[in-house]
Design an enzyme around this catalytic site. Structure first.
Site, PDB file in Angstrom:
ATOM      1  N   CYS A 103       0.850  -1.190   0.000  1.00 56.78           N
ATOM      2  CA  CYS A 103       0.000   0.000   0.000  1.00 56.78           C
ATOM      3  C   CYS A 103       0.883   1.237   0.000  1.00 56.78           C
ATOM      4  O   CYS A 103       1.858   1.294   0.756  1.00 56.78           O
ATOM      5  CB  CYS A 103      -0.892  -0.011   1.243  1.00 56.78           C
ATOM      6  SG  CYS A 103      -2.032   1.384   1.307  1.00 56.78           S
ATOM      7  N   HIS A 145      -9.004  -4.205  -1.626  1.00 59.66           N
ATOM      8  CA  HIS A 145      -7.990  -3.387  -0.958  1.00 59.66           C
ATOM      9  C   HIS A 145      -8.314  -1.898  -1.132  1.00 59.66           C
ATOM     10  O   HIS A 145      -8.323  -1.138  -0.166  1.00 59.66           O
ATOM     11  CB  HIS A 145      -6.602  -3.719  -1.537  1.00 59.66           C
ATOM     12  CG  HIS A 145      -5.492  -2.847  -1.024  1.00 59.66           C
ATOM     13  ND1 HIS A 145      -4.411  -3.336  -0.332  1.00 59.66           N
ATOM     14  CD2 HIS A 145      -5.305  -1.501  -1.088  1.00 59.66           C
ATOM     15  CE1 HIS A 145      -3.626  -2.325   0.009  1.00 59.66           C
ATOM     16  NE2 HIS A 145      -4.136  -1.199  -0.451  1.00 59.66           N
ATOM     17  N   GLU A 146      -8.603  -1.499  -2.374  1.00 56.37           N
ATOM     18  CA  GLU A 146      -8.855  -0.068  -2.635  1.00 56.37           C
ATOM     19  C   GLU A 146     -10.126   0.411  -1.947  1.00 56.37           C
ATOM     20  O   GLU A 146     -10.152   1.494  -1.359  1.00 56.37           O
ATOM     21  CB  GLU A 146      -8.955   0.214  -4.138  1.00 56.37           C
ATOM     22  CG  GLU A 146      -7.650   0.096  -4.894  1.00 56.37           C
ATOM     23  CD  GLU A 146      -6.490   0.827  -4.237  1.00 56.37           C
ATOM     24  OE1 GLU A 146      -6.687   1.934  -3.693  1.00 56.37           O
ATOM     25  OE2 GLU A 146      -5.381   0.268  -4.248  1.00 56.37           O
ATOM     26  N   HIS A 149     -10.107   1.210   1.701  1.00 59.02           N
ATOM     27  CA  HIS A 149      -9.638   2.558   2.064  1.00 59.02           C
ATOM     28  C   HIS A 149     -10.822   3.505   2.274  1.00 59.02           C
ATOM     29  O   HIS A 149     -10.729   4.443   3.067  1.00 59.02           O
ATOM     30  CB  HIS A 149      -8.750   3.136   0.955  1.00 59.02           C
ATOM     31  CG  HIS A 149      -7.326   2.675   1.004  1.00 59.02           C
ATOM     32  ND1 HIS A 149      -6.489   2.930   2.056  1.00 59.02           N
ATOM     33  CD2 HIS A 149      -6.591   1.975   0.103  1.00 59.02           C
ATOM     34  CE1 HIS A 149      -5.291   2.413   1.813  1.00 59.02           C
ATOM     35  NE2 HIS A 149      -5.324   1.824   0.622  1.00 59.02           N
TER      36      HIS A 149
HETATM   37 NI    NI Z   1      -3.657   0.891  -0.225  1.00 58.50          NI
END
Ligand code: NI
Length: 178
Positions: A103, A145-146, A149
């Site tokens: 990341c 994953h994105e 966020h």
């Molecule tokens: Ni990330």
């Protein structure tokens, strides 16, 4: 276009749930400009995805692009530059598989994370149009994953075995096996 500062783990904005964008906000000059800068920032960083909270904007927007030169993750399939606004994920199969994740907000670290590998993503584009796509394997991991966020979640929260956390250099040297 400008290269934006990427905020790092510890910054409270990375732990906040990002706000949804209204249709009028999606079409605004501000958002068009932000996306241009995020694309420039992603290209500068060599990453494959960037969520707005990582550039200190707590809104439901992320970009993903995988080009041939996205070398941080070895040889992977390419994915055209796509802007995801107000995305949501449906899990199509609970079966999980793990990938080594990194990341831009947690520089130089890799961690092994298991996630569902068959998902459907629904989102709006910059014209406010709704879309959906089905993703499998590594791309399913990238999306989760994105979009994590946008919920204030970092991949490190999902590393179940902390022995499977490594600096990138050691990861490459020792080829740790899960
Ligand atoms: Ni990330």
């Amino acid at each position: 276009m400008a290269i934006l500062e990427i905020i790092r783990m510890g910054h409270p904005v990375l732990r906040r749930r990002a706000d949804a964008l209204s249709d009028s906000e999606i079409g605004s000059r501000d958002i068009a400009h932000l996306v241009e800068d995020m694309v420039a920032t992603l290209h500068d960083s060599g990453g494959i995805g960037l969520a707005a909270p990582q550039v200190n904007r707590s809104i439901q927007l992320a970009i993903i692009e995988i080009v041939e030169s996205s070398s941080r993750y070895g040889v992977i399939a390419t994915f055209p530059l796509t802007v995801f606004v107000n995305p949501s994920i449906s899990i199509l199969s609970e079966e999980t598989a793990g990938h080594w994740e990194g990341c831009l907000s947690i520089p130089a670290i890799r961690g092994f994370v298991e996630r569902p590998q068959h998902i459907e993503v629904t989102y709006q584009d910059l014209a406010g149009e709704a879309h959906s796509m089905v993703l499998e394997g590594f791309m399913a991991t990238v999306m989760q994953h994105e979009f994590d966020h946008l919920e204030g979640t970092l991949f490190i929260d999902k590393v179940r075995d902390t022995r499977l956390l490594s600096f990138e250099e050691e990861y490459e040297t020792y080829q740790i096996e899960p």
